[in-house]
Design an enzyme around this catalytic site. Structure first.
Site, PDB file in Angstrom:
ATOM      1  N   GLU A   1      -2.187 -17.338 -11.873  1.00 36.74           N
ATOM      2  CA  GLU A   1      -1.057 -16.733 -12.564  1.00 36.74           C
ATOM      3  C   GLU A   1      -0.010 -17.824 -12.811  1.00 36.74           C
ATOM      4  OE1 GLU A   1      -2.230 -14.574  -9.988  1.00 36.74           O
ATOM      5  OE2 GLU A   1      -2.950 -13.027 -11.347  1.00 36.74           O
TER       6      GLU A   1
ATOM      7  N   CYS B   1     -10.807 -12.569 -10.638  1.00 34.89           N
ATOM      8  CA  CYS B   1     -10.194 -12.153 -11.899  1.00 34.89           C
ATOM      9  C   CYS B   1     -10.628 -13.128 -12.989  1.00 34.89           C
ATOM     10  CB  CYS B   1      -8.679 -12.161 -11.738  1.00 34.89           C
ATOM     11  SG  CYS B   1      -7.788 -11.915 -13.283  1.00 34.89           S
TER      12      CYS B   1
ATOM     13  N   TYR C   1      -9.026  -2.452 -14.764  1.00 37.46           N
ATOM     14  CA  TYR C   1      -9.243  -2.727 -13.342  1.00 37.46           C
ATOM     15  C   TYR C   1     -10.610  -2.251 -12.850  1.00 37.46           C
ATOM     16  CZ  TYR C   1      -4.968  -5.163 -12.821  1.00 37.46           C
ATOM     17  OH  TYR C   1      -4.011  -6.132 -12.935  1.00 37.46           O
TER      18      TYR C   1
ATOM     19  N   GLU D   1      -3.063  -8.132  -6.774  1.00 40.78           N
ATOM     20  CA  GLU D   1      -3.074  -7.866  -8.203  1.00 40.78           C
ATOM     21  C   GLU D   1      -3.562  -6.435  -8.474  1.00 40.78           C
ATOM     22  OE1 GLU D   1      -6.021  -9.290 -11.322  1.00 40.78           O
ATOM     23  OE2 GLU D   1      -4.796 -11.069 -11.027  1.00 40.78           O
TER      24      GLU D   1
ATOM     25  N   CYS E   1      -9.284  -9.855 -19.989  1.00 47.01           N
ATOM     26  CA  CYS E   1      -9.097  -8.467 -20.412  1.00 47.01           C
ATOM     27  C   CYS E   1      -7.703  -8.229 -20.974  1.00 47.01           C
ATOM     28  CB  CYS E   1      -9.368  -7.512 -19.263  1.00 47.01           C
ATOM     29  SG  CYS E   1      -8.262  -7.757 -17.877  1.00 47.01           S
TER      30      CYS E   1
ATOM     31  N   HIS F   1      -4.922  -1.427 -20.031  1.00 47.59           N
ATOM     32  CA  HIS F   1      -5.028  -2.409 -18.965  1.00 47.59           C
ATOM     33  C   HIS F   1      -5.307  -1.734 -17.618  1.00 47.59           C
ATOM     34  CE1 HIS F   1      -4.979  -6.484 -17.810  1.00 47.59           C
ATOM     35  NE2 HIS F   1      -3.847  -6.469 -17.131  1.00 47.59           N
TER      36      HIS F   1
ATOM     37  N   THR G   1      -1.523 -13.943 -15.983  1.00 47.05           N
ATOM     38  CA  THR G   1      -2.893 -14.195 -15.565  1.00 47.05           C
ATOM     39  C   THR G   1      -3.631 -15.008 -16.621  1.00 47.05           C
ATOM     40  OG1 THR G   1      -2.866 -12.109 -14.419  1.00 47.05           O
ATOM     41  CG2 THR G   1      -5.012 -13.052 -14.871  1.00 47.05           C
TER      42      THR G   1
ATOM     43  N   CYS H   1     -12.887  -3.990 -13.289  1.00 48.38           N
ATOM     44  CA  CYS H   1     -13.406  -5.267 -12.777  1.00 48.38           C
ATOM     45  C   CYS H   1     -13.417  -5.283 -11.253  1.00 48.38           C
ATOM     46  CB  CYS H   1     -12.576  -6.423 -13.289  1.00 48.38           C
ATOM     47  SG  CYS H   1     -10.868  -6.391 -12.700  1.00 48.38           S
TER      48      CYS H   1
END
Lengths: 482, 482, 482, 482
Positions: free
Chosen positions: C256, C99, C295, C445, C103, C291, C190, C297
């Site tokens: 986090e 991560c 993901y 996550e 973003c 958001h 995050t 990613c």
């Protein structure tokens, strides 16, 4: 004589194992904080066998001595025995929340009880007698045995004798009057350093050229020339931390080790197969079948994870949501599906020539194949129910700290009647089983232990009677007359 | 005395059933081409019981008369009996490739053997004696019984006595000296018109206000006032076509019917529950548990489908492709997973107060829940392997036609040593099981028979011991002391 | 002016964040070995934006200033922008294997660009102007923003104003001339301690009684009164070990934190919503939609895991087995299915009133829902391919040790042309992504970030046009005339 | 000039097709009750193109003539065109609830627009010019084209020229001055007898020895020597029954046919590939890529099935149960996942040398692979929601019959405000899509159309950049320096 847990621990202290971890020799194996929880899990198999209410499931009557023995040293005399073995696995999985390591021993003993008999029938050898004598020793002393099968294998496209390094499979290096000298290694040995004995079996079917690799034998775990190198696990060092709070499972764990045999001497009375290469495959298959059933234990670990997920949901007040209830049902459904497989392959077991009962091989493979899948989905659902906090929870030290403890108390409060610490604990347990040390056993070992998924698929293909199924189909549509 | 298949057929001819189909009364039920294959499937349960090699699985010794009886009339006396019932189901499923309809009868007999006893214990009634007398009659005459549970239910949010139409659940309309007059209907009745007897049971747990609905009884299937309306199935009329080639399964099929009871008289000796509303739920649960195990038959149908898929692959030369082999393995894996469930719930069965053995309720629900899923995936894989031709194959008439037959012969040729007709036949069989008449039984009935998936989920939630699982979890993470 | 990675690191050093970890204040956040890899991952977003070959994907032209800016500070002006954002996410996921945290900032900026405009339209306020000014500052200085939404929530069955502790949701505690004083916390933040700014948004739709909770604002991350408490991750302390070998991913990670706001002052020019409770839900929904697309990613991390699995298979010579190839295909299939969702919701995006383009909300939820499932299956397949060694590998110290290194070299040898160390490394990487620090991001996550699975399901139910679908069905079967 | 639906029907009447079904020549193809619904479905593509509100999606501007044309004759000029094609597919799938057959034509036209250009570049031929002239004719007359690819293939282990029967792949039999004589057949031809034109393409990549099989051409569907043999579908003859009630979908359907070419003459101006064997594979791949996207239509059929399931649940009052709502959400989730794939591969499309835009091949394969799975699960859920009645419902005649109608009215009553007939209709529609004529398109064609699942897996393996993924993994774990 069945040992108590205390006697078991004491017996381990007498061993002089050569164990390495983090690059150093472990001086006190029993008390090492990383290893200790795995010893506790094995000790549980002794403790439970002492309790009258579990006598039926945890003990059996030896078919040799007629004495009450721990079921982990028993040769199955009926399908009831096979079913009880599955239930014993689930019970211990549920009590330890991890791999309790002792099933591999009983599985190798049972496999040898069949195959030594069969070798004798063909070759007029006396392995079975030797084996029974060894078994008496194991039963009498209530020993934990590490059944060791997996060789390093080197280049997987080559048979043992073609490997560049001849030790890629355990082999006879020298034959002596009083025994043999062996070399090689066994990888992924579950519970190795908590065992009194190590029982070596070949890892694949073999041809004549590989006969020096077709060997089976047993040795004390601290025999001269054996070295253990501990595998490390996700989150292993949390066991070294001052606070217990981040461990998840406070008491139990598993371990795996690489066992190296460097010119180790085995006396003849401990040799159960010697160059009878045509029985190597049978021994593998029998052991694998038994051991695939043994994954019944995962439904016990599943019980813990389901209980933890339900508790986590209750602690944040989400347990009444219909989707949470449905996920809990799904977890239970999958978990009991695993159990069904273990029961069914026991129930359909058959008597072998030696008198030992063996599980139904096809159904044992079906059962294990589900074990390579369903725990992963159960774990996914547990993480769904638990919430993101299982991976963002601060450390135990933060929880106890004067500066941050108050904020954690204030902001991680769920239901007012539940203490933050309890919420912490249950989330750490879910982390432990789905990502931490216990995930090694619950997930990855479920995948690869007793054979990786493809190994089961090969067996399924071999064991189903396709010709019979085709005959049925051809009959019904008129290709063949009934 | 066990009947032969021929005697069974003859016995059906003596019934004067009132059956409607396609808007008309069926004059000759036994010979009707739509219904006939379903009669053949039931007849198979008689035929197989005559064969010495299947004696162990197909017959049992009556615990009343001590005589050899067809297992479909037997009250289970052991877990072995329960396991054999599962195997009998798989056997017949594999021999017929469809629903053979007779399990519902044995399941209702066994449920009544438990519940009539229990009612008597509480109320001092004599239902069990009545039931046993009835059972003797069924066993003596080797009868096929339709166990009828599913009421139309009307508005599902209302209990029976609150329904606008009082007949939405089967009810006592009038009480007479010699018996009762009942009204109502039972839907989805599998094999109804191939049965000698119909055994009525309530469909839900009930409260006192519903006591007139808390009834159970048995009647001859052609009792005055009973009307059967046949349900239609996908591809049903192919059975009316001149050529057999497009039928897929040439011999066997299933059927369902709506059974209407219009002021039907039931003599007291045939009444097994009368207003003991507090036992309605128990009867439902016992019957459902037995019947959920009965879906073991689907692994028999699965055997046929797997055999057909393998044959189709061989016929077009694709069977050696690794992905085809892997899909066959997957089909087998899923199919044997179903079988494991049926075996496990039998193996874990327990003796009830009346002496009857009942399956483990939790595992029976687990087993059936898998039946609502896995056959669909097996069917999907079968279609994958079979290829698109299963749905684009021309008709039997085109195949036989002078003008088009040559083209079909030429262009649908697969392997040169396989006749086009054989390829046709095997593809039609796969169509039959995945889209045609047999798909009704293999798929949709697997979904809804013996209760829809949600019914099993409710039971799973009720039967698992969540408190015990939570205690395990709380103990391991330190929330509760061990 | 876009910062370089070096400038970014330097800029972080200027912050005086109050960060706690393991019960102690972290003195040097940037160089802390646990935190450092997460900083490296954010730095990658700066580094890549400097490379001409990635200019198109990593940068954009500001619609305010007309200057080239890092895409992570850009307000989407077209569907192309939305699609590029998804590709940027995949790119960075693939380069960091974890991560990269940035973003969440761009997603909150875009959500605010829509909602501040909409509030102004209804209430005649000037939030949009304020926001644009703030945006200019962010773009000009190329800042990393932590978009902070998740409140602790306390008792989930109660709205904010009914909570026993009023701080369970971030709230206005006091209104002053020059700004407001706020109290509360944001959980699971995050990348919090790698951010220059923190942007607060409400976490649920609200009613009038909750208006003091309907606030949005931005602050420097080191504003007076903000405390960060780091969450711990599976295997986090491996980053403290001497050898890098057991880390898996040598360079990157995520983190986090819990962010506590203890009477923090926010000047009016940084307030973007103040008591307009009727827009709280809209802000949540817009942010969540953006958001959920982010993901994308995970398909980048999936690329790494697929590459690692393929490499592991090559290293032990299993890569030519058909089942291994098929599993790699399946991993790719699932991974690209994730990517399809992210692309599709961007492609179907629409212009909002403020001119900002927003993703298609339904498809963004579909996309995220798949993210809660497919990575778990990809991870399971990776463990299947990798073999059990990923959890039984000895430690780096054992590998380097004189006593055990030779045995590891000898027995963990796979293909002769592959060094043991390389095999070690690739297995540790798979462990890292499936069980270790990166599993936190790739699995848990993926499950809970941007809303847990049930949140998406609620949205899916709300967003599909069921009436239209029913109309279609009713028309085709004749219930309604076309 | 775009045709109206009426003009389309009239144009079909002018064709003199040689069609066989049930062993007889079909005299009036357009009015045949089995075929008619499939004609209606194609007609819908004409009808919708006339409606102003669908102009954007259903029509395009010809890049040749600049005129407004039906999108089904358009060569894609942008990614927007590709995306609109996907939406057009979903729209028509939702309006017809079946396969509307016309996508295969536009997909072959587009594939030829790329490949004819490419052949010309290499060989200096003039195929592209010929093709464009043909395209003008198709666009001008708004024709429906059957894109025909699948050869019978005979022994699948042999290439075309090695087959025992040389006609197993379509081939040039004779070369003449004015054209060629071809022989062969194309199987599974969707919509063949509703088409004006048939466009032949090779079915596999070829070597030089197969050059006589490397041909592509177009002919009027009623050219001399072409014979069509209709495939039969599950429940096809319900369309012959007096009552419409048991049909499910009253208006629309699909069909497949075997098209036999018996010494058919093709003039040179209709030949688009002639022995350029090295382009056979490219034509297959381009057509397959386009056609794999075309399965976007299944999300339209899914819309109908979801609407039907929701309606069925409402009709029996179960729609408020949480598990029903959750299943509807899951159906929608899966259905939109399919749509995402179709959108994404369009969005990521690229311009080819000829100027035509082609979908992203990898994502098109991903998309289709999901189509081989998800509709089966959606169908399973639909059957779950619908209840067992979909397969036990009496016939329309029983419903209308004086003797049985009253019982059906009485006992199949669900909610009091819903007519039994409506309940009948919606259940028959679900039966139609999951087991009946439409299941052929929704399930089996989803499996095998545009290539069976394994074909996509082969392409996925070929198209993903594994080396790049491995480089990423090796970089992160330190095997390779970044």
């Amino acid at each position: 004589m069945m040992m108590t847990a205390t006697e078991y621990e004491a017996s381990l202290r007498k061993l002089s194992l050569k164990v390495y971890m983090f690059g150093k020799r472990v001086k006190n194996v029993v008390d090492d904080p990383i290893i200790r929880p795995s010893m506790n899990a094995v000790a549980k198999t002794y403790e439970m066998a002492q309790l009258p209410e579990y006598e039926d499931i945890m003990t059996a009557t030896s078919h040799i001595s007629g004495k009450k023995i721990n079921r982990f040293t028993h040769i199955h005399q009926s399908t009831e025995d096979l079913i009880k073995k599955a239930k014993m696995g689930r019970l211990l999985g549920s009590l330890t929340g991890c791999c309790f390591q002792r099933c591999v021993g009983v599985d190798s003993l049972n496999a040898l009880s069949i195959v030594t008999w069969n070798i004798d029938q063909k070759y007029g050898t006396e392995y079975y007698k030797r084996f029974i004598k060894y078994l008496e020793y194991v039963q009498e002393n209530d020993l934990t045995c590490d059944g060791a099968m997996t060789d390093p294998k080197g280049d997987r496209s080559l048979p043992p004798h073609k490997q560049a390094d001849p030790d890629m499979f355990m082999r006879v290096k020298e034959v002596k009057d009083d025994g043999i000298i062996v070399c090689g290694a066994k990888a992924h040995q579950t519970g190795a350093v908590n065992s009194h004995e190590i029982i070596i079996m070949p890892t694949i079917a073999m041809q004549e050229a590989d006969k020096d690799y077709a060997i089976s034998f047993a040795l004390p775990s601290d025999a001269e020339g054996i070295t253990y190198i501990m595998g490390r696990q996700s989150c292993d060092t949390r066991k070294l931390e001052a606070s217990e709070l981040d461990r998840g499972n406070l008491f139990y764990g598993g371990h795996e080790a690489l066992c190296v045999f460097d010119n180790v001497f085995v006396p003849w009375e401990r040799v159960f197969m010697f160059r009878e290469y045509d029985f190597a495959g049978q021994l593998v298959e029998k052991f694998a079948s038994y051991h695939r059933q043994s994954y019944a234990c995962k439904s016990g670990v599943g019980d813990v994870l389901i209980g933890a997920a339900q508790t986590a949901a209750e602690y944040n007040g989400a347990h009444k949501a219909s989707h949470i209830k449905d996920k809990i049902i799904e977890m239970n459904h999958l978990n009991e599906t695993l159990f069904c497989g273990a029961i069914a392959c026991g129930c359909e077991g058959k008597k072998e020539a030696s008198g030992t009962f063996c599980v139904d091989t096809l159904l044992a493979n079906i059962s294990k194949q589900n074990v390579t899948r369903l725990p992963y989905e159960i774990a996914r659902l547990a993480q769904d129910i638990a919430g993101g906090l299982i991976v963002t929870l601060p450390s135990a030290e933060d929880f106890k700290s004067e500066e941050t403890g108050k904020w954690i108390e204030k902001y991680f409060k769920g239901r007012s009647d539940v203490s933050i610490e309890d919420r912490f604990r249950i989330l750490r347990l879910i982390e432990n089983i789905t990502l931490g040390t216990a995930a090694v056993g619950y997930l990855t070992e479920s995948m690869h232990g007793a054979g990786s998924p493809q190994a089961q698929r090969v067996m399924i293909a071999r064991l189903v009677d396709m010709a019979a199924k085709q005959k049925l189909a051809k009959g019904l549509c008129g290709i063949e007359k009934a």
